[in-house]
Design an enzyme around this catalytic site. Structure first.
Site, mmCIF file in Angstrom:
data_model
loop_
_atom_site.group_PDB
_atom_site.id
_atom_site.type_symbol
_atom_site.label_atom_id
_atom_site.label_comp_id
_atom_site.label_asym_id
_atom_site.label_seq_id
_atom_site.Cartn_x
_atom_site.Cartn_y
_atom_site.Cartn_z
ATOM 1 N N GLY A 46 4.601 -6.823 -106.225
ATOM 2 C CA GLY A 46 5.704 -6.556 -105.862
ATOM 3 C C GLY A 46 6.208 -5.300 -106.000
ATOM 4 O O GLY A 46 6.845 -4.262 -105.938
ATOM 5 N N ASN A 76 6.168 -12.329 -101.238
ATOM 6 C CA ASN A 76 7.431 -12.670 -102.088
ATOM 7 C C ASN A 76 8.843 -11.525 -102.014
ATOM 8 O O ASN A 76 10.048 -11.856 -101.102
ATOM 9 C CB ASN A 76 7.391 -13.346 -103.163
ATOM 10 C CG ASN A 76 8.654 -13.596 -104.313
ATOM 11 O OD1 ASN A 76 8.788 -13.964 -104.620
ATOM 12 N ND2 ASN A 76 9.909 -13.440 -103.976
ATOM 13 N N SER A 77 8.727 -10.713 -102.530
ATOM 14 C CA SER A 77 9.276 -9.625 -102.268
ATOM 15 C C SER A 77 9.750 -9.541 -101.149
ATOM 16 O O SER A 77 10.849 -8.579 -101.143
ATOM 17 C CB SER A 77 9.289 -8.479 -104.107
ATOM 18 O OG SER A 77 8.735 -8.567 -104.920
ATOM 19 N N ALA A 132 -0.043 -10.626 -103.494
ATOM 20 C CA ALA A 132 0.923 -9.659 -103.603
ATOM 21 C C ALA A 132 0.507 -8.656 -103.479
ATOM 22 O O ALA A 132 -0.423 -7.833 -102.358
ATOM 23 C CB ALA A 132 0.035 -9.500 -105.716
ATOM 24 N N GLY A 133 1.759 -7.348 -102.944
ATOM 25 C CA GLY A 133 1.973 -6.055 -102.404
ATOM 26 C C GLY A 133 1.469 -5.838 -101.792
ATOM 27 O O GLY A 133 1.828 -4.844 -100.624
ATOM 28 N N LYS A 160 -0.588 -22.052 -109.177
ATOM 29 C CA LYS A 160 -1.830 -20.859 -108.483
ATOM 30 C C LYS A 160 -1.959 -19.830 -109.923
ATOM 31 O O LYS A 160 -0.777 -20.010 -110.966
ATOM 32 C CB LYS A 160 -0.573 -19.749 -107.370
ATOM 33 C CG LYS A 160 -0.745 -18.448 -107.475
ATOM 34 C CD LYS A 160 0.775 -18.178 -107.014
ATOM 35 C CE LYS A 160 0.205 -16.468 -107.428
ATOM 36 N NZ LYS A 160 1.689 -15.650 -106.716
#
Lengths: 72, 276
Positions: free
Chosen positions: B172, B221-222, B199-200, B111
């Site tokens: 995040g 992830n977050s 992301a986001g 990645k």
């Protein structure tokens, strides 16, 4: 040690000294890391595991060791 | 627990090179409360790809068992590792880190992250392109974390990237898909390219939206790691992603600016016509 017997380098950004003729493989071993548990770079360039034995530490070398960590 | 209406079929698999994948949920491993919760979240997500990173040994100060938990979860599920180049600010740096990741994790998948702005952590598309070209020549399977800029994305494909991973919003931030026009355009103009929103993503509804729009998968992830109950949230995302994918296949209705009665009453309403 006599200064000629000592190689001053940086290890992960901090000053570090090793005996002259120390190889990168020897440095990794002396730090207690199994060879396959870390990846290595010297002066910003990746040094593959198979080439660590041939890479003798020089004055001023900047050594970085990387290990697995969580990531996103 | 499986749900009868959300069962995956082999026909809906997607591929990265020769690797066939069923799950469209790629999961990050950072920021979980404990190794056990991470391991359980990976299982609940049903993911087949989890991301990992590299850190300097002195800075890492041990991983407190998280990497062992990941490896156990992978042994249980057969999922694959996707190492990242997080923290890189130049192509040169990213290329070196990718080579270390390949050696350390024994995978050609990478990645590729090269950040160009400290506030938004927006990808630097120029450095990203340079790194991607070099790594692709060197045999890597490059997953570039990129913006939704169509022309830059085409250049990444020309450079040899296996697929594209446009951001939905800053890493995040949990804001979801901010530039719907740009993302829709990317999907329409690159119909044969595997596109993963990375992301986001903040809520399962964002992930469902991405799949409904035709994106092939999402990486997050977050949103899971920071949930009050990460394991339950991993399952919520899994269901939302499967629902979004099913909806894409089923055909989401077109929107319009006027009402169309859905109940076929016909003629005059009863109360007005017969109440006198």
């Amino acid at each position: 040690m006599n200064t000629s017997d000592v190689i001053a380098l940086t290890l992960d950004g901090k000053p570090y000294e090793v005996p002259a003729a120390t190889t990168l493989a020897g440095l990794v071993e002396s730090l207690g890391h199994a060879p396959e548990k870390v990846s290595t770079a010297v002066n910003g360039l990746f040094v593959p595991r198979g080439q660590r034995q041939a890479r003798v530490m020089q004055q001023g070398d900047a050594v970085l060791l990387f290990q697995p960590i969580v990531g996103g | 627990m499986s749900h009868p209406t959300l069962t995956r079929t082999p026909a809906d698999a997607w591929q990265v090179g020769e690797i066939r994948l069923q799950s469209r949920f790629l999961l990050g491993t950072a920021g979980y409360p404990s190794p056990q919760i991470l391991q359980d979240a990976i299982a609940a997500a049903g993911t087949q790809v989890v991301t990992v990173g590299l850190k300097r040994t002195l800075a890492a100060a041990g991983d407190n068992g998280f990497i062992a938990a990941i490896r156990q979860a992978l042994a249980d599920s057969g999922a694959r590792l996707l190492p990242n180049t997080a923290g890189c600010r130049s192509a040169r740096e990213a290329v070196q880190l990718a080579q270390m990741a390949r050696e350390l994790y024994d995978t050609p998948w990478i990645k590729l992250e090269v950040v160009g702005d400290e506030h938004t952590l927006q990808p630097d598309m120029f450095e990203l392109h340079a790194a991607a070209a070099e790594l692709a020549r060197d045999g890597f399977t490059v997953f570039p974390y990129c913006t939704e800029d169509l022309v830059s994305c085409r250049r990444l494909l020309d450079a040899g990237c296996a697929l594209l991973m446009p951001w939905g919003a800053p890493i995040g931030s949990g804001q979801g898909l901010l530039n719907l026009f740009g993302l829709r355009t990317l999907r329409e103009r690159l119909p044969d390219t595997t596109l993963i929103i990375d992301a986001g993503i903040g809520a399962p509804s964002h992930a469902a939206q991405a799949l409904e729009m035709g994106f092939d998968a999402v990486l997050l992830n977050s949103a899971v790691a920071q949930a009050r109950d990460p394991v339950a949230m991993a399952r919520a995302f899994r269901l939302a992603i499967e629902a979004g994918r099913l909806a894409r296949g089923a055909g989401v209705m077109a929107t319009q600016d006027f009402a169309v009665a859905s109940t076929p009453v016909g003629g005059e309403p009863l109360l007005l016509g017969g109440a006198a």
